[in-house]
Design an enzyme around this catalytic site. Structure first.
Site, PDB file in Angstrom:
ATOM      1  N   ASP A 110       0.887  -1.160   0.000  1.00 42.04           N
ATOM      2  CA  ASP A 110       0.000   0.000   0.000  1.00 42.04           C
ATOM      3  C   ASP A 110       0.929   1.215   0.000  1.00 42.04           C
ATOM      4  O   ASP A 110       2.138   1.074  -0.194  1.00 42.04           O
ATOM      5  CB  ASP A 110      -0.976  -0.025   1.184  1.00 42.04           C
ATOM      6  CG  ASP A 110      -0.330   0.159   2.545  1.00 42.04           C
ATOM      7  OD1 ASP A 110       0.918   0.269   2.626  1.00 42.04           O
ATOM      8  OD2 ASP A 110      -1.055   0.192   3.550  1.00 42.04           O
ATOM      9  N   HIS A 111       0.377   2.386   0.222  1.00 46.59           N
ATOM     10  CA  HIS A 111       1.201   3.594   0.199  1.00 46.59           C
ATOM     11  C   HIS A 111       2.277   3.580   1.287  1.00 46.59           C
ATOM     12  O   HIS A 111       3.355   4.126   1.099  1.00 46.59           O
ATOM     13  CB  HIS A 111       0.323   4.848   0.332  1.00 46.59           C
ATOM     14  CG  HIS A 111      -0.582   4.797   1.517  1.00 46.59           C
ATOM     15  ND1 HIS A 111      -1.749   4.063   1.539  1.00 46.59           N
ATOM     16  CD2 HIS A 111      -0.481   5.368   2.740  1.00 46.59           C
ATOM     17  CE1 HIS A 111      -2.332   4.183   2.716  1.00 46.59           C
ATOM     18  NE2 HIS A 111      -1.583   4.979   3.457  1.00 46.59           N
TER      19      HIS A 111
ATOM     20  N   HIS B 185       7.944 -24.056   9.835  1.00 43.52           N
ATOM     21  CA  HIS B 185       6.902 -24.689  10.646  1.00 43.52           C
ATOM     22  C   HIS B 185       5.488 -24.477  10.133  1.00 43.52           C
ATOM     23  O   HIS B 185       4.614 -25.300  10.408  1.00 43.52           O
ATOM     24  CB  HIS B 185       6.986 -24.195  12.097  1.00 43.52           C
ATOM     25  CG  HIS B 185       8.209 -24.683  12.800  1.00 43.52           C
ATOM     26  ND1 HIS B 185       8.392 -24.500  14.154  1.00 43.52           N
ATOM     27  CD2 HIS B 185       9.325 -25.341  12.363  1.00 43.52           C
ATOM     28  CE1 HIS B 185       9.562 -25.021  14.511  1.00 43.52           C
ATOM     29  NE2 HIS B 185      10.143 -25.536  13.435  1.00 43.52           N
TER      30      HIS B 185
ATOM     31  N   ARG C 297       6.069 -33.379  11.871  1.00 40.66           N
ATOM     32  CA  ARG C 297       5.015 -33.044  12.842  1.00 40.66           C
ATOM     33  C   ARG C 297       4.284 -31.764  12.463  1.00 40.66           C
ATOM     34  O   ARG C 297       3.137 -31.562  12.832  1.00 40.66           O
ATOM     35  CB  ARG C 297       5.592 -32.952  14.246  1.00 40.66           C
ATOM     36  CG  ARG C 297       6.473 -31.759  14.489  1.00 40.66           C
ATOM     37  CD  ARG C 297       7.094 -31.796  15.894  1.00 40.66           C
ATOM     38  NE  ARG C 297       7.704 -30.560  16.273  1.00 40.66           N
ATOM     39  CZ  ARG C 297       8.945 -30.187  15.951  1.00 40.66           C
ATOM     40  NH1 ARG C 297       9.695 -30.981  15.226  1.00 40.66           N
ATOM     41  NH2 ARG C 297       9.422 -29.029  16.360  1.00 40.66           N
ATOM     42  N   HIS C 298       4.951 -30.899  11.705  1.00 38.07           N
ATOM     43  CA  HIS C 298       4.331 -29.630  11.305  1.00 38.07           C
ATOM     44  C   HIS C 298       3.277 -29.838  10.217  1.00 38.07           C
ATOM     45  O   HIS C 298       2.347 -29.045  10.092  1.00 38.07           O
ATOM     46  CB  HIS C 298       5.395 -28.642  10.823  1.00 38.07           C
ATOM     47  CG  HIS C 298       6.464 -28.420  11.837  1.00 38.07           C
ATOM     48  ND1 HIS C 298       6.240 -27.808  13.054  1.00 38.07           N
ATOM     49  CD2 HIS C 298       7.778 -28.760  11.825  1.00 38.07           C
ATOM     50  CE1 HIS C 298       7.365 -27.771  13.743  1.00 38.07           C
ATOM     51  NE2 HIS C 298       8.316 -28.345  13.022  1.00 38.07           N
TER      52      HIS C 298
ATOM     53  N   CYS D 266       3.002  -3.270   4.100  1.00 30.09           N
ATOM     54  CA  CYS D 266       2.240  -2.064   4.462  1.00 30.09           C
ATOM     55  C   CYS D 266       3.023  -1.377   5.573  1.00 30.09           C
ATOM     56  O   CYS D 266       4.223  -1.592   5.699  1.00 30.09           O
ATOM     57  CB  CYS D 266       0.801  -2.409   4.866  1.00 30.09           C
ATOM     58  SG  CYS D 266       0.617  -3.481   6.308  1.00 30.09           S
ATOM     59  N   GLY D 267       2.399  -0.572   6.364  1.00 30.86           N
ATOM     60  CA  GLY D 267       3.103   0.129   7.425  1.00 30.86           C
ATOM     61  C   GLY D 267       3.630  -0.801   8.498  1.00 30.86           C
ATOM     62  O   GLY D 267       4.761  -0.674   8.943  1.00 30.86           O
ATOM     63  N   THR D 268       2.803  -1.761   8.919  1.00 28.88           N
ATOM     64  CA  THR D 268       3.197  -2.697   9.974  1.00 28.88           C
ATOM     65  C   THR D 268       3.235  -4.153   9.517  1.00 28.88           C
ATOM     66  O   THR D 268       3.833  -4.983  10.186  1.00 28.88           O
ATOM     67  CB  THR D 268       2.216  -2.636  11.156  1.00 28.88           C
ATOM     68  OG1 THR D 268       0.914  -3.046  10.691  1.00 28.88           O
ATOM     69  CG2 THR D 268       2.153  -1.239  11.768  1.00 28.88           C
ATOM     70  N   GLY D 269       2.552  -4.474   8.446  1.00 26.06           N
ATOM     71  CA  GLY D 269       2.410  -5.870   8.005  1.00 26.06           C
ATOM     72  C   GLY D 269       1.159  -6.517   8.557  1.00 26.06           C
ATOM     73  O   GLY D 269       0.718  -7.556   8.063  1.00 26.06           O
ATOM     74  N   ILE D 270       0.564  -5.913   9.549  1.00 22.70           N
ATOM     75  CA  ILE D 270      -0.593  -6.501  10.224  1.00 22.70           C
ATOM     76  C   ILE D 270      -1.817  -6.529   9.312  1.00 22.70           C
ATOM     77  O   ILE D 270      -2.434  -7.581   9.108  1.00 22.70           O
ATOM     78  CB  ILE D 270      -0.924  -5.749  11.531  1.00 22.70           C
ATOM     79  CG1 ILE D 270       0.241  -5.863  12.515  1.00 22.70           C
ATOM     80  CG2 ILE D 270      -2.207  -6.298  12.159  1.00 22.70           C
ATOM     81  CD1 ILE D 270       0.134  -4.923  13.702  1.00 22.70           C
ATOM     82  N   GLY D 271      -2.191  -5.393   8.763  1.00 21.58           N
ATOM     83  CA  GLY D 271      -3.385  -5.318   7.927  1.00 21.58           C
ATOM     84  C   GLY D 271      -3.293  -6.210   6.707  1.00 21.58           C
ATOM     85  O   GLY D 271      -4.248  -6.914   6.356  1.00 21.58           O
ATOM     86  N   MET D 272      -2.133  -6.212   6.063  1.00 28.27           N
ATOM     87  CA  MET D 272      -1.944  -7.063   4.884  1.00 28.27           C
ATOM     88  C   MET D 272      -2.110  -8.536   5.242  1.00 28.27           C
ATOM     89  O   MET D 272      -2.757  -9.295   4.517  1.00 28.27           O
ATOM     90  CB  MET D 272      -0.559  -6.838   4.267  1.00 28.27           C
ATOM     91  CG  MET D 272      -0.424  -5.536   3.521  1.00 28.27           C
ATOM     92  SD  MET D 272      -1.376  -5.549   1.980  1.00 28.27           S
ATOM     93  CE  MET D 272      -0.487  -4.312   1.045  1.00 28.27           C
TER      94      MET D 272
END
Length: 145
Positions: free
Chosen positions: A8-9, A98, A132-133, A65-71
């Protein structure tokens, strides 16, 4: 290996740097936008990348994005996607090893270029461990149903 990338921007300023890192490692990179730093809505670009990755098994995605959270939240709404927000080499490595993550997410405002290079290195160097993963990833994917 094909990598789809979008921002994003708030992630636009490092996109070319990230593309270059993947290209240097021999990846084919497809840029899904945007083409400038004007305000855009990150869910639109997360959806573009996530749909491409879901439609093309074996491909990967990168969302910034700014934090990676929203994406990461938006991308994980698409069936077949395991988008991981990472902050450093270790979290990028574990996301691949993992969780068999297929989309890398991070924030331009929280990691610098040196750390971004480390993240991309970990992502590209690490294979899914399986074992196991494998059962855990299957359980994650079953939540989509």
């Amino acid at each position: 290996m094909k990598v789809y990338i979008a921002t994003d921007h708030a992630g636009f300023a490092v996109k070319e740097f990230v593309k270059k890192l993947f290209l240097e490692k021999g990846y084919v990179v497809e840029d899904l936008g945007p083409d400038n730093d004007k305000r855009v809505d990150y869910p639109d670009f997360a959806q573009k990348v996530a749909q491409k990755v879901a439609e093309n098994p074996g491909s990967q995605g990168v969302l910034i994005c700014g934090t990676g959270i929203g994406m990461s939240i938006a991308a994980n709404k698409i069936k077949g996607i395991r988008a991981a927000e990472v902050h450093d080499y270790y979290t990028a490595k574990m996301a691949r090893a993992h969780n068999d993550a297929n989309i890398l997410c991070f924030g331009e405002r929280v990691v610098g270029k040196g750390e971004i290079e480390s993240i991309v290195n970990a992502w590209c160097e690490t294979e899914f461990e399986g074992g196991r993963h494998e059962e855990r990833v299957k359980k994650i994917m079953a939540l989509e149903e």
